[in-house]
Design a protein around this motif. Sequence first.
Motif, PDB file in Angstrom:
ATOM      1  N   CYS A 274      -3.335  37.757   0.897  1.00  0.00           N
ATOM      2  CA  CYS A 274      -3.207  36.335   1.203  1.00  0.00           C
ATOM      3  C   CYS A 274      -2.515  36.167   2.549  1.00  0.00           C
ATOM      4  N   SER A 275      -2.699  35.011   3.157  1.00  0.00           N
ATOM      5  CA  SER A 275      -2.194  34.756   4.507  1.00  0.00           C
ATOM      6  C   SER A 275      -0.938  33.896   4.450  1.00  0.00           C
ATOM      7  N   TRP A 276       0.036  34.264   5.283  1.00  0.00           N
ATOM      8  CA  TRP A 276       1.269  33.511   5.441  1.00  0.00           C
ATOM      9  C   TRP A 276       1.421  33.132   6.903  1.00  0.00           C
ATOM     10  N   MET A 277       1.728  31.866   7.133  1.00  0.00           N
ATOM     11  CA  MET A 277       2.028  31.394   8.488  1.00  0.00           C
ATOM     12  C   MET A 277       3.536  31.320   8.640  1.00  0.00           C
ATOM     13  N   ASN A 278       4.061  32.111   9.560  1.00  0.00           N
ATOM     14  CA  ASN A 278       5.503  32.188   9.784  1.00  0.00           C
ATOM     15  C   ASN A 278       5.853  31.543  11.122  1.00  0.00           C
ATOM     16  N   GLU A 293      21.327  27.923  15.360  1.00  0.00           N
ATOM     17  CA  GLU A 293      20.877  28.594  14.145  1.00  0.00           C
ATOM     18  C   GLU A 293      19.400  28.944  14.292  1.00  0.00           C
ATOM     19  N   VAL A 294      19.003  30.020  13.632  1.00  0.00           N
ATOM     20  CA  VAL A 294      17.607  30.436  13.607  1.00  0.00           C
ATOM     21  C   VAL A 294      17.115  30.353  12.170  1.00  0.00           C
ATOM     22  N   HIS A 295      16.040  29.613  11.979  1.00  0.00           N
ATOM     23  CA  HIS A 295      15.433  29.455  10.655  1.00  0.00           C
ATOM     24  C   HIS A 295      14.032  30.040  10.703  1.00  0.00           C
ATOM     25  N   SER A 296      13.787  31.021   9.843  1.00  0.00           N
ATOM     26  CA  SER A 296      12.474  31.662   9.752  1.00  0.00           C
ATOM     27  C   SER A 296      11.791  31.172   8.487  1.00  0.00           C
ATOM     28  N   LEU A 297      10.823  30.270   8.655  1.00  0.00           N
ATOM     29  CA  LEU A 297      10.099  29.668   7.530  1.00  0.00           C
ATOM     30  C   LEU A 297       8.657  30.153   7.540  1.00  0.00           C
ATOM     31  N   ALA A 298       8.107  30.305   6.343  1.00  0.00           N
ATOM     32  CA  ALA A 298       6.704  30.728   6.192  1.00  0.00           C
ATOM     33  C   ALA A 298       6.072  29.947   5.059  1.00  0.00           C
ATOM     34  N   ILE A 299       4.799  29.654   5.197  1.00  0.00           N
ATOM     35  CA  ILE A 299       4.044  28.919   4.181  1.00  0.00           C
ATOM     36  C   ILE A 299       2.768  29.692   3.874  1.00  0.00           C
ATOM     37  N   GLN A 300       2.458  29.803   2.598  1.00  0.00           N
ATOM     38  CA  GLN A 300       1.223  30.470   2.205  1.00  0.00           C
ATOM     39  C   GLN A 300       0.053  29.522   2.416  1.00  0.00           C
ATOM     40  N   MET A 301      -0.963  30.008   3.082  1.00  0.00           N
ATOM     41  CA  MET A 301      -2.073  29.154   3.492  1.00  0.00           C
ATOM     42  C   MET A 301      -2.983  28.791   2.322  1.00  0.00           C
ATOM     43  N   THR A 302      -2.816  29.427   1.184  1.00  0.00           N
ATOM     44  CA  THR A 302      -3.671  29.121   0.027  1.00  0.00           C
ATOM     45  C   THR A 302      -2.997  28.150  -0.935  1.00  0.00           C
ATOM     46  N   THR A 303      -1.745  28.415  -1.284  1.00  0.00           N
ATOM     47  CA  THR A 303      -1.044  27.609  -2.286  1.00  0.00           C
ATOM     48  C   THR A 303      -0.049  26.628  -1.701  1.00  0.00           C
ATOM     49  N   GLY A 304       0.379  26.803  -0.458  1.00  0.00           N
ATOM     50  CA  GLY A 304       1.378  25.923   0.136  1.00  0.00           C
ATOM     51  C   GLY A 304       2.811  26.307  -0.200  1.00  0.00           C
ATOM     52  N   GLU A 305       3.032  27.472  -0.788  1.00  0.00           N
ATOM     53  CA  GLU A 305       4.390  27.924  -1.094  1.00  0.00           C
ATOM     54  C   GLU A 305       5.156  28.197   0.203  1.00  0.00           C
ATOM     55  N   ILE A 306       6.444  27.806   0.230  1.00  0.00           N
ATOM     56  CA  ILE A 306       7.280  27.963   1.418  1.00  0.00           C
ATOM     57  C   ILE A 306       8.396  28.955   1.101  1.00  0.00           C
ATOM     58  N   ARG A 307       8.612  29.883   2.017  1.00  0.00           N
ATOM     59  CA  ARG A 307       9.698  30.854   1.903  1.00  0.00           C
ATOM     60  C   ARG A 307      10.623  30.739   3.105  1.00  0.00           C
ATOM     61  N   SER A 337      -2.647  23.301  11.793  1.00  0.00           N
ATOM     62  CA  SER A 337      -1.881  22.102  12.141  1.00  0.00           C
ATOM     63  C   SER A 337      -1.225  21.483  10.911  1.00  0.00           C
ATOM     64  N   ARG A 338      -1.952  21.498   9.773  1.00  0.00           N
ATOM     65  CA  ARG A 338      -1.372  20.951   8.546  1.00  0.00           C
ATOM     66  C   ARG A 338      -0.201  21.812   8.067  1.00  0.00           C
ATOM     67  N   ALA A 339      -0.344  23.110   8.151  1.00  0.00           N
ATOM     68  CA  ALA A 339       0.742  23.999   7.748  1.00  0.00           C
ATOM     69  C   ALA A 339       1.965  23.821   8.648  1.00  0.00           C
ATOM     70  N   ALA A 340       1.748  23.640   9.950  1.00  0.00           N
ATOM     71  CA  ALA A 340       2.875  23.426  10.862  1.00  0.00           C
ATOM     72  C   ALA A 340       3.584  22.109  10.555  1.00  0.00           C
TER      73      ALA A 340
END
Length: 428
Positions: A274-278, A293-307, A337-340
């Motif tokens: 699966c793909s993650w956009m970080n 501060e540095v924040h490293s966020l990622a979202i899964q492109m299939t389910t929309g889960e955020i880490r 664009s939607r994930a961002a």
Amino acid sequence: MNTAQVERFVMRFLEAYNCRIIEKTKHAVIVNLSPEADKELTGRSYYWSFVERTGVEPETMTYRFVFDPEGDAATAAAARPVPAGPLNGPLGAVSTAPGPQPGAVDRQAQGAAGPGNGPQGGLATATARPGAAAGAVSAAPGAAGGGGQAAGGGTEPAGSSGRPSPQGTLTAGAAGQGAPAASVPGGAAPAAGGGGSPPEAIRSADSILGRYFGTAPAPPVGRVPRDEVTFGSRRLQQLFATALNNGRFTRLFEAPPQATGSSQPGRSAPLTYCSWMNVNYKVEYACDMKRSEVHSLAIQMTTGEIREEFHPSMLTRKLAPKLPANIHLLGDNLTLSRAASILEDYLEQKIRRTDHRWADRANQVLAEEHQLVRLYYEGMLAAAEPEAREELEIRYAARQAEVDWQYRPRVHVSVINCGLFHLRADER
């Protein structure tokens, strides 16, 4: 950044650009740049346009990057040879032992050779007493021809035609053997195997400019440009800017697990990825002081889960830029664009939930500073002449803007870099 961190960053940069490491020491590294790194760091745009037009093989620059200038200078000083002196080594030393020095006349040889005893050519060789310097020449008065002088004295030995020799000409004959003399002008030995081309001409003819435009002068042999790469140096800032401009986006695939003792994947069935956009954000809280501060966020492109803290977790995984074999990629339900936009909304809500007492204190200091500036300039404006009032109003507005910029609290968010990471779907 300390010296070790700067060195680690530079070495990773050189490895990422496939540069050739020639020599690595504790304080510096000598590296031959790759064509990509040469284009980024040397600024030789005209040379690279020439290479692209002609299609010749490029000749990249070689640099010596110094991470610790003080340690490098100490190492160079320790390796530098000690100059020879009267008590330090034979080269250039002055002998203090009793006996004649080179070129001196051995007076004990007087009478050893008579008019009929000296060798042909007028030079008599006497046995030097202990301590005499090697190469001393003894002249025996009364040798054949008389009035002969020591070799190297500027004239030919007695018995010759009497014409003066060039100064510095060394004439030596084997005593008692009648061997011919050898003369070396200037005291220099003749070059062995003469007639060869000089190395500079060979290199010049073999260079790119030499092949296309004739003989071109070659750079000095062994000259390697030296750059100090320390925190705050211009070269390190250039490396930072290059890494930032060329590393804003990446796309990597997680390497599949390997079976024990085999180079093939451990599973026969295809693996699902699966793909993650970080996106790595930099958040700056600024007033008269600043905190980042540095924040490293990622979202899964299939389910929309955020880490959160996604980048540190990627440092422990083995990633590659190519898609592995026997891999199935899940489809994406979100566009980039939607994930961002989702990640930006998530970060905004997180910032709103933080403690903002620092902003309240900054607003209080801002009000006090504005009050002081207002009291100072309002008194001056009330007593100023009409022709000076306009200039004072301009200075008053500029000072108010400076105070507002310095003390007003604000939050600035910027994107450092981002990437797409294709990871195994069965792992968290």
